[in-house]
Design a protein around this motif. Structure first.
Motif, mmCIF file in Angstrom:
data_model
loop_
_atom_site.group_PDB
_atom_site.id
_atom_site.type_symbol
_atom_site.label_atom_id
_atom_site.label_comp_id
_atom_site.label_asym_id
_atom_site.label_seq_id
_atom_site.Cartn_x
_atom_site.Cartn_y
_atom_site.Cartn_z
ATOM 1 N N SER A 1 0.198 -4.605 -6.758
ATOM 2 C CA SER A 1 -0.243 -3.128 -6.039
ATOM 3 C C SER A 1 -1.778 -2.922 -5.997
ATOM 4 C CB SER A 1 0.435 -2.161 -7.195
ATOM 5 O OG SER A 1 0.077 -0.959 -6.540
ATOM 6 N N LYS A 2 -1.897 -2.418 -4.932
ATOM 7 C CA LYS A 2 -3.246 -2.003 -4.431
ATOM 8 C C LYS A 2 -3.640 -0.644 -4.771
ATOM 9 C CE LYS A 2 -4.217 -6.306 -3.153
ATOM 10 N NZ LYS A 2 -4.561 -7.015 -4.271
ATOM 11 N N HIS A 3 -2.666 0.180 -4.989
ATOM 12 C CA HIS A 3 -2.722 1.722 -5.167
ATOM 13 C C HIS A 3 -2.139 2.202 -6.082
ATOM 14 C CE1 HIS A 3 -4.301 2.129 -0.908
ATOM 15 N NE2 HIS A 3 -3.411 1.183 -0.501
ATOM 16 N N THR B 1 -2.025 3.856 -9.638
ATOM 17 C CA THR B 1 -2.796 4.156 -10.702
ATOM 18 C C THR B 1 -2.109 4.740 -11.824
ATOM 19 O OG1 THR B 1 -2.734 6.367 -9.888
ATOM 20 C CG2 THR B 1 -4.557 4.876 -8.991
ATOM 21 N N GLN C 1 1.103 5.414 -5.768
ATOM 22 C CA GLN C 1 0.439 5.683 -6.652
ATOM 23 C C GLN C 1 0.853 5.797 -8.159
ATOM 24 O OE1 GLN C 1 -2.342 9.077 -5.399
ATOM 25 N NE2 GLN C 1 -3.073 8.096 -3.852
ATOM 26 N N LEU D 1 3.599 9.094 -2.306
ATOM 27 C CA LEU D 1 2.575 8.826 -3.046
ATOM 28 C C LEU D 1 3.108 8.701 -4.813
ATOM 29 C CD1 LEU D 1 -0.095 11.141 -1.929
ATOM 30 C CD2 LEU D 1 0.390 8.842 -1.454
ATOM 31 N N SER E 1 2.646 0.501 0.689
ATOM 32 C CA SER E 1 1.415 0.246 0.585
ATOM 33 C C SER E 1 0.811 1.654 -0.169
ATOM 34 C CB SER E 1 0.912 0.236 2.126
ATOM 35 O OG SER E 1 1.014 1.418 2.695
ATOM 36 N N LYS E 2 1.454 2.652 -0.289
ATOM 37 C CA LYS E 2 0.461 3.622 -0.640
ATOM 38 C C LYS E 2 0.965 4.271 -2.202
ATOM 39 C CE LYS E 2 -0.831 5.467 3.787
ATOM 40 N NZ LYS E 2 -0.946 6.697 4.872
ATOM 41 N N THR F 1 -6.417 -1.286 -10.133
ATOM 42 C CA THR F 1 -6.057 -0.168 -9.849
ATOM 43 C C THR F 1 -5.414 0.925 -10.803
ATOM 44 O OG1 THR F 1 -3.972 -0.710 -8.906
ATOM 45 C CG2 THR F 1 -6.177 -0.711 -7.462
#
Length: 185
Positions: free
Chosen positions: A92-94, A96, A68, A40, A65-66, A122
């Motif tokens: 990126s989809k995750h 932050t 953050q 993460l 994929s994860k 995101t």
């Protein structure tokens, strides 16, 4: 090292900061991260990884994929890294939180990241302080913030954005009240 990270399904945070990785170490870390799907947060700050190391880390993040949080402060990253990281922000989809302070992204690298923010939904925190960004980069971020409503914190302080850049960022606050801008006046 690569096999350990690829097979570890519980590793969530990885801190390689201030380990003297340099470019080759960052490339090895990038390869190791490619197969890990549980991570993460990755801190590779203060390692002088330069653009080639950033490219390897970014390639792994794009496949991951994860993830953050990505911390790449104090790494001698230049404009090419800004363009590379813009692609990460774009896809990126995750992710932050992206910390890039104390590099040399310049206006070209920062403008590329700003453009990616137009469609990113995101990223909530972006630190681009101390990156030799001129007014063009600040104006690009102001334009991005007219569209982007996800970014909550932008740190563009200690750059060379001048009065025009500061004015553009100040004016965008009329449209985007959500984002906190940390600027020195």
């Amino acid at each position: 090292m690569e096999d350990v990270f690829r097979k570890n399904a519980t590793l969530e945070r990885l801190d390689f900061s201030m380990n003297g990785l340099k470019e080759m170490g960052a490339i090895a870390v990038g390869h190791a991260l490619e197969g890990n799907s549980s991570l993460l947060s990755s801190n590779v700050g203060s390692n002088e990884i330069k653009d080639s190391g950033c490219k390897a880390i970014a390639a792994a993040v794009k496949q991951h994929s994860k993830l953050q949080e990505l911390i790449l402060n104090d790494n001698m990253l230049e404009q090419e890294s800004g363009v590379i990281l813009a692609d990460v922000v774009l896809h990126s989809k995750h992710l932050t939180r992206l910390i890039l302070n104390n590099n040399e992204l310049g206006s070209i690298g920062s403008s590329a990241i700003a453009k990616a923010l137009h469609t990113n939904s995101t990223l909530k925190e972006l630190d681009i302080s101390r990156n030799n960004i001129c007014k063009e980069g600040a104006i690009a971020f102001a334009q991005a913030l007219e569209i982007n409503r996800t970014l909550e914190i932008l740190r563009p302080y200690v750059n060379y954005i001048g009065l025009q850049g500061k004015r553009a960022l100040f004016e965008v606050r009329k449209v985007n009240k959500k984002c906190i801008l940390e600027i020195q006046f």
